[in-house]
Structures are given as C-alpha cells and as structure tokens.
Motif scaffolding. Structure first.
Motif, PDB file in Angstrom:
ATOM      1  N   THR A 128      60.180  13.793 -24.660  1.00  0.00           N
ATOM      2  CA  THR A 128      59.548  12.535 -25.060  1.00  0.00           C
ATOM      3  C   THR A 128      58.329  12.197 -24.203  1.00  0.00           C
ATOM      4  O   THR A 128      58.114  12.805 -23.156  1.00  0.00           O
ATOM      5  CB  THR A 128      60.560  11.389 -24.935  1.00  0.00           C
ATOM      6  N   LEU A 129      57.599  11.207 -24.657  1.00  0.00           N
ATOM      7  CA  LEU A 129      56.454  10.671 -23.915  1.00  0.00           C
ATOM      8  C   LEU A 129      56.755   9.214 -23.593  1.00  0.00           C
ATOM      9  O   LEU A 129      57.610   8.606 -24.230  1.00  0.00           O
ATOM     10  CB  LEU A 129      55.190  10.742 -24.781  1.00  0.00           C
ATOM     11  N   ASP A 130      55.989   8.658 -22.642  1.00  0.00           N
ATOM     12  CA  ASP A 130      56.177   7.240 -22.293  1.00  0.00           C
ATOM     13  C   ASP A 130      55.734   6.344 -23.443  1.00  0.00           C
ATOM     14  O   ASP A 130      54.818   6.679 -24.175  1.00  0.00           O
ATOM     15  CB  ASP A 130      55.371   6.901 -21.038  1.00  0.00           C
ATOM     16  N   MET A 131      56.379   5.197 -23.542  1.00  0.00           N
ATOM     17  CA  MET A 131      56.016   4.242 -24.593  1.00  0.00           C
ATOM     18  C   MET A 131      54.626   3.703 -24.342  1.00  0.00           C
ATOM     19  O   MET A 131      54.163   3.677 -23.208  1.00  0.00           O
ATOM     20  CB  MET A 131      56.985   3.066 -24.592  1.00  0.00           C
TER      21      MET A 131
END
Lengths: 190, 182
Positions: free
Chosen positions: B75-78
C-alpha cells in the motif's frame, strides 16, 4: 513526598542535591498517555493506486519517443479455476501464461483477507522476462490491465491488485534509490 | 560507650504470625498500601514511548456504517482527496448521496453515474476557482468501497470518476504488515 536523590550536600556551598517533584511528573506522564490513547489510530488506512489515464500522460519530450511499442500485461481473472496472464504489444500477443487460482483466506476479525501468493510470484517472474521499464532511472511503470466479470466481489479485485503491486523495482531520484511498484494498474471496461 | 545488656529480640526463624498480623493492621487487612514508585514510573515511561512511536497523524479517516474495506499489504500512504464511499446500497461523495449501488448491480451494465459525475465535476471546478491556473489539478479521488460490492459498481464509479476529470484513482484499504512466509 517522594523524590529522587542525586547526591549529597556539604557545608555552605550550593547544594548539588536536587529533587524531581514526583507528583507533577507522574501527572504529566498520565496526561500524555491519556492524550495519546485518545488520539491513537488503531486501524491504519492506506491506499492502492490505479490509473484511468491509459496509455499514460502525454510524453513531454517528443525526442525521447521510443520506437518500441509498449507491452501491456493483461490479467484475466474471469475464470474460476485459473488466472491468465497475457503480454500484448499492440494487438500482438507476446506471451500467455496460466496461473492456477489458489486463494489463501485469512480471517482477521470481521474481515476475510484474500491473497493470491502464487499469482504474485508468477507476475514477478513474468515481469523479469517481459517488463520494459526495469531501469532505475526510468520514471514510467509497466502497465497492467485487469479484466474481471461484473459479479466479482471487490475484495478479490483488491487481492489481485495487491499481488500485482508485490512486484517492485528500484527507482533512483536525485541519487536516492527506493522501491516502487513495477506496474501501474487499470481496469478493462469489458 | 557503655556495654548494655541486650533487650528482648525476636528471632527470624520463629514464625510469630500473630505479631506480624498485629503490626500490619491488627488482624484486619492493612488500610495503607505502598506503591513501588520506581516500577510505576518505569511502566508509565515505557507506555508513553510506545504510544509516541506508534502515533500517526495520517490514515485517520472516518468510516461510514456498512463499509468494511479490504486489507492489503502493498500500500501507499493516504492522501488528501475527495472520498467516494460505496456500500451495499448507496454511493456517497464526502457524505452526499451520489447514486444507488443496487440499481447498478441490477442493470448489470457499465454506466456513467450522473449524480456522481455532477458532484465530482463541481469539486473539480471548485478546486480550479480556489487555486486558479497556478497549480495543475491532481485529479485524485479515493474510493472507499465495501469488500462485498460487485465489480460492476466499482468499474462504473471508476469510469465516471475518470470522465469527471479524476483519472488518478486510489482504493482505500486497511494496511496490514507483510507476512513473513506467503
């Protein structure tokens, strides 16, 4: 009152014996704990990226246009028994690989986590053979297109995208190298 | 110093329980309990350090009822962007109704969702009014989709968002740590 003794005093000289007042100290610790507990985020939300801009943003430097046609990895997830990975260059099919659909289900609270580890491994292997953007200085990622039927549940789509993003490559910007996903994913409308 | 005759002493090995009881509260439970200050402070400090290390200001987004987002590893940061929330019955854009999930599922065909399109278009125009032409429009939208929602709804929202000028689409997931063995 409780105190911390850090030495003794002698004569009329300024005392080297100092005490930390325990009551405000403990109060401070308790207030800090209460604040951190109240503001804590126990479930960390994150995101998985997808791009509807296919084949990508227009090339800013026309001199850098490559003669090589881009290869797309099409992931066909409509079959119940298998995934089909198809590398296409324009309309030409370069390579086709079948991957048995072996899902791993993990129950985490109310959420059932679906994973496709075999698919992730196979995609990595395929990218090493057919990927076009492996160079660390290359800002462009290889493109993957996901084909799914209308009835598929969202959690399966995320599981496939997650397996796809498991393939990473190096990307160097200003002398600093980091791992980025080797693919950029989009959906096929059919 | 003169040598004195020793007084009466209690030997440690003689189990004088009645004396011990008398000293510690006359047979009843002691009213005063001592607390070890050193271990308490150690515990508090360790708790503060742990909470400070696990503190994060990002990823704190409200989750509407009926939406259970799936979990993912890579995932990536929001980021800050309009949130399109999709549950089993409706589509919401930042809390405003923008379509019906069931209607899309029943029609079983890819479609442009007019209400969603108009709301997103308004957001894009609002952004342009605020920022002018100085900054390029990021075109990012975050889809907060319930894990049971069918692909036709996701694809329709995906396509509508792209039509409305939001081609960079992010799917919100619950981040999990990478498993050691697959």
């Amino acid at each position: 009152m409780a105190g911390v003794d850090v030495g003794g005093s002698s004569g009329k000289r300024r005392t080297v014996d100092s005490e930390v007042n325990m009551i405000p100290f403990i109060d401070l610790l308790l207030v800090t704990i209460a604040f951190l507990l109240i503001t804590a985020v126990w479930t960390h939300m994150a995101r998985i990226n997808a791009d509807a801009q296919v084949p990508g943003k227009p090339n800013e430097d026309p001199l850098k246009l490559e003669d090589v046609k881009p290869k797309y990895l099409h992931i066909e997830m409509r079959g119940e028994e298998k995934f089909v990975l198809i590398w296409k260059q324009g309309e030409t099919v370069v390579n086709t690989v079948d991957v048995p659909r072996k899902e791993v289900k993990i129950q985490q609270g109310r959420v059932e986590v679906i994973r496709f580890p075999d698919l992730g491994d196979k995609i990595q292997e395929e990218w090493k053979t057919n990927g076009q953007h492996a160079n660390a200085s290359d800002p462009v990622a290889d493109q993957a297109v996901l084909h799914t039927d209308n009835k598929t549940e969202y959690k399966y789509i995320i599981a496939v995208i997650d397996a796809l993003y498991g393939t990473k490559r190096d990307r160097t910007v200003n002398g600093k190298t980091e791992k980025i996903p080797a693919f950029n994913v989009t959906f096929s409308i059919n | 110093m003169p040598v004195q005759k020793p007084g009466r002493r209690l030997f440690h090995f003689i189990p004088l329980d009645f004396v011990r009881r008398k000293v510690s509260g006359g047979g009843n439970r002691a009213v005063v309990a001592s607390l070890s200050l050193t271990s308490m402070i150690d515990f508090l400090v360790v708790t503060v350090v742990f909470l400070l290390m696990s503190f994060s200001a990002s990823g704190d987004l409200p989750r509407p009822k009926g939406v259970t987002v799936p979990k993912a590893e890579n995932t990536l940061d929001m980021l800050e962007a309009p949130v399109v929330s999709i549950n089993g019955s409706q589509i919401l854009v930042d809390g405003l109704s923008a379509g019906n999930t069931r209607a899309i599922e029943e029609s079983d065909r890819l479609q442009k969702i007019e209400e969603l399109f108009n709301l997103l278009k308004n957001k894009r125009e609002m952004w342009a009014r605020i920022h002018g032409n100085d900054k390029p429009f990021p075109g990012v939208v975050v889809l907060q989709v319930d894990q049971e929602v069918k692909a036709i709804v996701v694809k329709s929202v995906f396509q509508t968002s792209a039509y409305a000028g939001f081609p960079n689409i992010s799917f919100m997931v619950d981040s999990i740590t990478k498993a050691s063995g697959k």
